[in-house]
Design a protein around this motif. Sequence first.
Motif, PDB file in Angstrom:
ATOM      1  N   PHE A 252     -30.974 -11.710  28.373  1.00  0.00           N
ATOM      2  CA  PHE A 252     -31.787 -10.762  27.626  1.00  0.00           C
ATOM      3  C   PHE A 252     -32.551 -11.538  26.555  1.00  0.00           C
ATOM      4  N   LEU A 253     -33.732 -11.069  26.185  1.00  0.00           N
ATOM      5  CA  LEU A 253     -34.654 -11.817  25.336  1.00  0.00           C
ATOM      6  C   LEU A 253     -34.018 -12.441  24.088  1.00  0.00           C
ATOM      7  N   PRO A 254     -33.236 -11.720  23.273  1.00  0.00           N
ATOM      8  CA  PRO A 254     -32.655 -12.370  22.094  1.00  0.00           C
ATOM      9  C   PRO A 254     -31.725 -13.538  22.447  1.00  0.00           C
ATOM     10  N   ALA A 255     -30.942 -13.402  23.514  1.00  0.00           N
ATOM     11  CA  ALA A 255     -30.076 -14.503  23.940  1.00  0.00           C
ATOM     12  C   ALA A 255     -30.910 -15.663  24.469  1.00  0.00           C
ATOM     13  N   GLU A 256     -31.930 -15.351  25.241  1.00  0.00           N
ATOM     14  CA  GLU A 256     -32.827 -16.388  25.764  1.00  0.00           C
ATOM     15  C   GLU A 256     -33.491 -17.152  24.613  1.00  0.00           C
ATOM     16  N   ASN A 257     -33.973 -16.426  23.614  1.00  0.00           N
ATOM     17  CA  ASN A 257     -34.620 -17.077  22.473  1.00  0.00           C
ATOM     18  C   ASN A 257     -33.627 -17.892  21.657  1.00  0.00           C
ATOM     19  N   PHE A 258     -32.374 -17.423  21.567  1.00  0.00           N
ATOM     20  CA  PHE A 258     -31.369 -18.216  20.867  1.00  0.00           C
ATOM     21  C   PHE A 258     -31.139 -19.537  21.604  1.00  0.00           C
ATOM     22  N   VAL A 259     -30.990 -19.484  22.911  1.00  0.00           N
ATOM     23  CA  VAL A 259     -30.767 -20.702  23.697  1.00  0.00           C
ATOM     24  C   VAL A 259     -31.914 -21.687  23.498  1.00  0.00           C
ATOM     25  N   LYS A 260     -33.136 -21.170  23.395  1.00  0.00           N
ATOM     26  CA  LYS A 260     -34.306 -22.030  23.189  1.00  0.00           C
ATOM     27  C   LYS A 260     -34.267 -22.772  21.853  1.00  0.00           C
ATOM     28  N   THR A 261     -33.493 -22.282  20.886  1.00  0.00           N
ATOM     29  CA  THR A 261     -33.382 -22.992  19.597  1.00  0.00           C
ATOM     30  C   THR A 261     -32.612 -24.300  19.748  1.00  0.00           C
ATOM     31  N   ARG A 262     -31.859 -24.425  20.825  1.00  0.00           N
ATOM     32  CA  ARG A 262     -31.010 -25.592  21.103  1.00  0.00           C
ATOM     33  C   ARG A 262     -29.867 -25.748  20.101  1.00  0.00           C
TER      34      ARG A 262
END
Length: 128
Positions: A110-120
């Motif tokens: 889901f978008l918030p989890a995906e965006n969190f993963v992108k923070t590395r």
Amino acid sequence: IIRHKNMVLLGQRKGGSSGDKFWCFPSGHLEQNEDWESGATREVLEETGVQITNISFITATNDINRIDGKHYITIHMVADLHQGEPTLLEPEKFYQWKWFKWDKLPDSLFLPAENFVKTRIDPFNITS
């Protein structure tokens, strides 16, 4: 983000035009005058039945969902499992809860989890 035995807990969302069958961390909205740690504790207990400890802020993400036309600022917290087994307490909102290794997350986040993963940011390298 709940950590336990080198894994994190994700729920498979049910319904919603942009979220059906997508995986997310336990989450929800803050109540009026509720602090972040209390909100995280409450939402996790309401959704999964588990209790958490060592709760701390990690980061925030800017989540613009163009499909639903919604825009959220998501506050990401990290915590350790204190006690309990994840239980499907809101079957109208989730298909299941499942533990995943951090380096083996499902593709359909889901978008918030995906965006969190992108923070590395590695939630296992955060001290609570």
